[in-house]
Design a protein around this motif. Structure first.
Motif, PDB file in Angstrom:
ATOM      1  N   ARG A  56     -14.642  11.479   7.755  1.00 32.72           N
ATOM      2  CA  ARG A  56     -13.605  11.651   6.828  1.00 32.72           C
ATOM      3  C   ARG A  56     -13.081  10.598   5.969  1.00 32.72           C
ATOM      4  NH1 ARG A  56      -9.970  13.618   3.429  1.00 32.72           N
ATOM      5  NH2 ARG A  56      -8.757  15.743   3.972  1.00 32.72           N
ATOM      6  N   GLU A  57     -13.316  10.599   4.797  1.00 36.04           N
ATOM      7  CA  GLU A  57     -12.771   9.406   3.918  1.00 36.04           C
ATOM      8  C   GLU A  57     -11.078   9.536   3.722  1.00 36.04           C
ATOM      9  OE1 GLU A  57     -14.743   9.221   0.062  1.00 36.04           O
ATOM     10  OE2 GLU A  57     -16.576   8.622   0.895  1.00 36.04           O
ATOM     11  N   VAL A  58     -10.659   8.660   3.584  1.00 39.62           N
ATOM     12  CA  VAL A  58      -9.068   8.714   3.587  1.00 39.62           C
ATOM     13  C   VAL A  58      -8.245   7.781   2.073  1.00 39.62           C
ATOM     14  CG1 VAL A  58      -8.616   8.607   5.862  1.00 39.62           C
ATOM     15  CG2 VAL A  58      -8.995   6.449   4.851  1.00 39.62           C
ATOM     16  N   PRO A  59      -8.637   8.757   1.016  1.00 40.36           N
ATOM     17  CA  PRO A  59      -8.171   8.293  -0.096  1.00 40.36           C
ATOM     18  C   PRO A  59      -6.474   8.239  -0.247  1.00 40.36           C
ATOM     19  CG  PRO A  59      -8.661  10.380  -0.514  1.00 40.36           C
ATOM     20  CD  PRO A  59      -9.056   9.866   0.924  1.00 40.36           C
ATOM     21  N   GLY A 116      -2.481   6.689  -0.648  1.00 38.80           N
ATOM     22  CA  GLY A 116      -1.830   5.694  -1.316  1.00 38.80           C
ATOM     23  C   GLY A 116      -1.395   4.406  -0.660  1.00 38.80           C
ATOM     24  N   THR A 117      -0.767   3.440  -1.382  1.00 39.50           N
ATOM     25  CA  THR A 117      -0.616   2.281  -0.802  1.00 39.50           C
ATOM     26  C   THR A 117       0.266   2.138   0.319  1.00 39.50           C
ATOM     27  OG1 THR A 117      -0.609   1.129  -2.846  1.00 39.50           O
ATOM     28  CG2 THR A 117       0.123   0.117  -1.292  1.00 39.50           C
ATOM     29  N   VAL A 118       1.560   2.631   0.436  1.00 39.47           N
ATOM     30  CA  VAL A 118       2.400   2.997   1.529  1.00 39.47           C
ATOM     31  C   VAL A 118       1.636   3.610   2.721  1.00 39.47           C
ATOM     32  CG1 VAL A 118       4.557   3.433   2.520  1.00 39.47           C
ATOM     33  CG2 VAL A 118       4.421   2.112   0.434  1.00 39.47           C
ATOM     34  N   GLN A 119       1.172   4.691   2.346  1.00 38.48           N
ATOM     35  CA  GLN A 119       0.548   5.634   3.126  1.00 38.48           C
ATOM     36  C   GLN A 119      -0.549   5.064   4.012  1.00 38.48           C
ATOM     37  OE1 GLN A 119       1.587   6.181   0.220  1.00 38.48           O
ATOM     38  NE2 GLN A 119       0.942   8.207  -0.570  1.00 38.48           N
ATOM     39  N   GLU A 120      -1.404   4.079   3.582  1.00 43.40           N
ATOM     40  CA  GLU A 120      -2.283   3.429   4.508  1.00 43.40           C
ATOM     41  C   GLU A 120      -1.716   2.846   5.756  1.00 43.40           C
ATOM     42  OE1 GLU A 120      -5.796  -0.023   3.744  1.00 43.40           O
ATOM     43  OE2 GLU A 120      -4.337   0.223   2.449  1.00 43.40           O
ATOM     44  N   THR A 121      -0.564   2.581   5.551  1.00 38.68           N
ATOM     45  CA  THR A 121       0.181   1.807   6.825  1.00 38.68           C
ATOM     46  C   THR A 121      -0.167   2.809   7.996  1.00 38.68           C
ATOM     47  OG1 THR A 121       2.385   2.438   6.191  1.00 38.68           O
ATOM     48  CG2 THR A 121       1.574   0.336   5.376  1.00 38.68           C
ATOM     49  N   LEU A 122      -0.033   3.897   7.818  1.00 31.65           N
ATOM     50  CA  LEU A 122      -0.133   5.196   8.867  1.00 31.65           C
ATOM     51  C   LEU A 122      -1.332   4.812   9.848  1.00 31.65           C
ATOM     52  CD1 LEU A 122      -2.372   7.575   8.638  1.00 31.65           C
ATOM     53  CD2 LEU A 122      -0.998   8.194   6.769  1.00 31.65           C
ATOM     54  N   LEU A 123      -2.470   4.105   9.217  1.00 32.48           N
ATOM     55  CA  LEU A 123      -3.465   4.097  10.068  1.00 32.48           C
ATOM     56  C   LEU A 123      -3.339   2.801  10.921  1.00 32.48           C
ATOM     57  CD1 LEU A 123      -5.952   4.171   7.032  1.00 32.48           C
ATOM     58  CD2 LEU A 123      -5.617   6.129   8.774  1.00 32.48           C
ATOM     59  N   ILE A 124      -2.434   2.095  10.873  1.00 35.53           N
ATOM     60  CA  ILE A 124      -2.140   0.933  11.731  1.00 35.53           C
ATOM     61  C   ILE A 124      -1.502   1.472  13.213  1.00 35.53           C
ATOM     62  CG2 ILE A 124      -1.007  -1.144  12.292  1.00 35.53           C
ATOM     63  CD1 ILE A 124      -0.938  -1.664   9.230  1.00 35.53           C
ATOM     64  N   PRO A 125      -0.592   2.349  13.298  1.00 32.08           N
ATOM     65  CA  PRO A 125      -0.093   2.787  14.525  1.00 32.08           C
ATOM     66  C   PRO A 125      -1.285   3.789  15.049  1.00 32.08           C
ATOM     67  CG  PRO A 125       1.279   3.815  12.899  1.00 32.08           C
ATOM     68  CD  PRO A 125       0.498   2.663  12.187  1.00 32.08           C
ATOM     69  N   LEU A 126      -2.095   4.410  14.388  1.00 31.08           N
ATOM     70  CA  LEU A 126      -2.991   5.520  14.724  1.00 31.08           C
ATOM     71  C   LEU A 126      -3.879   4.609  15.513  1.00 31.08           C
ATOM     72  CD1 LEU A 126      -4.557   8.312  14.651  1.00 31.08           C
ATOM     73  CD2 LEU A 126      -5.768   7.254  12.668  1.00 31.08           C
ATOM     74  N   TYR A 127      -4.315   3.596  14.900  1.00 31.60           N
ATOM     75  CA  TYR A 127      -5.455   2.642  15.666  1.00 31.60           C
ATOM     76  C   TYR A 127      -4.907   1.843  16.682  1.00 31.60           C
ATOM     77  CZ  TYR A 127      -9.182  -0.626  16.087  1.00 31.60           C
ATOM     78  OH  TYR A 127     -10.382  -1.263  16.641  1.00 31.60           O
ATOM     79  N   ALA A 160     -12.187   7.897  15.265  1.00 32.54           N
ATOM     80  CA  ALA A 160     -13.940   8.008  15.170  1.00 32.54           C
ATOM     81  C   ALA A 160     -14.358   8.847  14.104  1.00 32.54           C
ATOM     82  CB  ALA A 160     -14.169   8.441  16.444  1.00 32.54           C
ATOM     83  N   ALA A 161     -13.399   9.797  13.750  1.00 29.77           N
ATOM     84  CA  ALA A 161     -13.786  10.812  12.681  1.00 29.77           C
ATOM     85  C   ALA A 161     -13.394  10.336  11.128  1.00 29.77           C
ATOM     86  CB  ALA A 161     -12.932  12.027  12.654  1.00 29.77           C
ATOM     87  N   ILE A 162     -12.817   9.150  10.995  1.00 33.67           N
ATOM     88  CA  ILE A 162     -12.410   8.644   9.878  1.00 33.67           C
ATOM     89  C   ILE A 162     -13.030   7.402   9.247  1.00 33.67           C
ATOM     90  CG2 ILE A 162     -10.555   7.290   8.639  1.00 33.67           C
ATOM     91  CD1 ILE A 162      -8.533   8.966  10.056  1.00 33.67           C
ATOM     92  N   ASP A 163     -13.474   7.531   7.806  1.00 28.90           N
ATOM     93  CA  ASP A 163     -14.202   6.378   7.493  1.00 28.90           C
ATOM     94  C   ASP A 163     -13.342   5.186   6.849  1.00 28.90           C
ATOM     95  OD1 ASP A 163     -16.141   4.577   6.350  1.00 28.90           O
ATOM     96  OD2 ASP A 163     -16.672   6.321   4.586  1.00 28.90           O
ATOM     97  N   TYR A 164     -13.102   4.287   7.677  1.00 29.22           N
ATOM     98  CA  TYR A 164     -12.106   3.165   7.303  1.00 29.22           C
ATOM     99  C   TYR A 164     -12.569   1.912   8.118  1.00 29.22           C
ATOM    100  CZ  TYR A 164      -7.711   0.909   6.352  1.00 29.22           C
ATOM    101  OH  TYR A 164      -6.813  -0.075   6.191  1.00 29.22           O
ATOM    102  N   ASP A 165     -12.161   0.662   7.501  1.00 28.59           N
ATOM    103  CA  ASP A 165     -12.481  -0.181   8.270  1.00 28.59           C
ATOM    104  C   ASP A 165     -11.280  -0.892   9.198  1.00 28.59           C
ATOM    105  OD1 ASP A 165     -13.418  -2.878   9.032  1.00 28.59           O
ATOM    106  OD2 ASP A 165     -12.676  -3.831   7.380  1.00 28.59           O
ATOM    107  N   PHE A 166     -11.187  -0.341  10.427  1.00 30.91           N
ATOM    108  CA  PHE A 166     -10.079  -0.454  11.520  1.00 30.91           C
ATOM    109  C   PHE A 166     -10.329  -1.817  12.095  1.00 30.91           C
ATOM    110  CE2 PHE A 166     -10.103   4.391  11.197  1.00 30.91           C
ATOM    111  CZ  PHE A 166      -8.622   4.480  11.152  1.00 30.91           C
TER     112      PHE A 166
END
Length: 276
Positions: A5-8, A10-21, A44-50
């Motif tokens: 799944r791609e994750v388009p 917003g700028t602040v919203q992207e920070t949610l990926l940090i605690p998720l990871y 594992a289901a998200i297309d992002y450079d973790f």
């Protein structure tokens, strides 16, 4: 093979990926501070450079913050099992899966793009409702108030520091006005931490920047007479019940941090308030 799944966002919203990871990485450890298999599945289901966050101390910090917020929510539900929990800026948090008791009313609020992503992984239920709205938009309070009852616990984890101070004042004031006597868990970042955030290990990897500098929860109490500060902890000085449950390596690391008293650690506070 299932497409990721791609994750388009917003700028602040992207920070949610940090605690998720952070929670996904933690879940792989033999002795984790908390278990979160759903976080691993979602990563594992998200297309992002973790990988940009690999090895960062802030991942560990985010896990410990989440563990403390989990503890506060668990304590609240132990006393009031049919109370209401409202997560402001829920991101891709899985607190409902970790500490939900099946009796509480649960609301998860975030911006529409985040909610769109959440709906790929979570579904609403009889006692669980997702709300697509900004935390600064007071209309969400109508949804919460019409579908629940006191007492209320509001969790704003890694959300309010990214707002302007006047917006934070309005958010907290609005909750106090609409849900008097409720509990509010939130994190605050001191002026030194906000000023130096370009060098922050995780925030330097994304575009979002904190806007609200708060020296401590006493300042919030000054805004709203009657606010009671129930707890305020730095990552290096977590409450004993949580600290004692942590794996040995975590306890050793935190004891060392406490001795160093690093400004970037001590200025970041995890706070529990009772609103008037």
């Amino acid at each position: 093979m299932t497409a990721r799944r791609e994750v388009p966002l917003g700028t602040v919203q992207e920070t949610l990926l940090i605690p998720l990871y952070g929670r996904a990485v933690e879940n792989r450890k033999p002795e984790p501070a908390l278990r979160d298999p759903r976080a691993e599945e979602i990563v594992a289901a998200i297309d992002y450079d973790f990988a940009r966050f690999d090895g960062l101390p802030s991942l560990m910090g985010s896990v410990l913050r989440t563990a403390l917020f989990d503890q506060w929510v668990s304590d609240f539900l132990a006393d009031r099992p049919e109370g209401t929990v409202v997560e402001l800026g829920t991101g891709l948090n899985t607190r409902y899966e970790r500490v939900g008791n099946g009796r509480a009313r649960w609301f998860e609020l975030d911006l529409p793009d985040v909610v769109d992503l959440r709906r790929s992984f979570f579904t609403d239920g009889a006692r669980r409702t997702t709300i697509a709205a900004s935390v600064t938009d007071r209309s969400w309070a109508d949804t919460v108030a019409s579908g629940s009852a006191a007492p209320y616990f509001f969790a704003a984890e890694a959300v309010l520091p990214f707002l302007a101070e006047e917006d934070v004042r309005r958010v907290i004031g609005g909750i106090a006005e609409r849900f008097p006597g409720s509990l509010l868990a939130l994190d605050t970042a001191g002026p030194g931490m906000v000023d130096a955030q370009d060098e922050h290990d995780a925030l330097s990897k994304v575009e979002a920047r904190m806007r609200w500098a708060c020296a401590g929860p006493a300042g919030i109490a000054d805004w709203h007479p009657g606010v009671e500060v129930l707890a305020s902890h730095s990552i290096s000085a977590l409450p004993s019940p949580l600290f004692d449950r942590l794996p040995g390596p975590y306890r050793e690391m935190l004891s060392g941090l406490a001795q160093q008293r690093l400004p970037q650690v001590e200025e970041y506070r995890l706070n529990l308030l009772r609103l008037p």
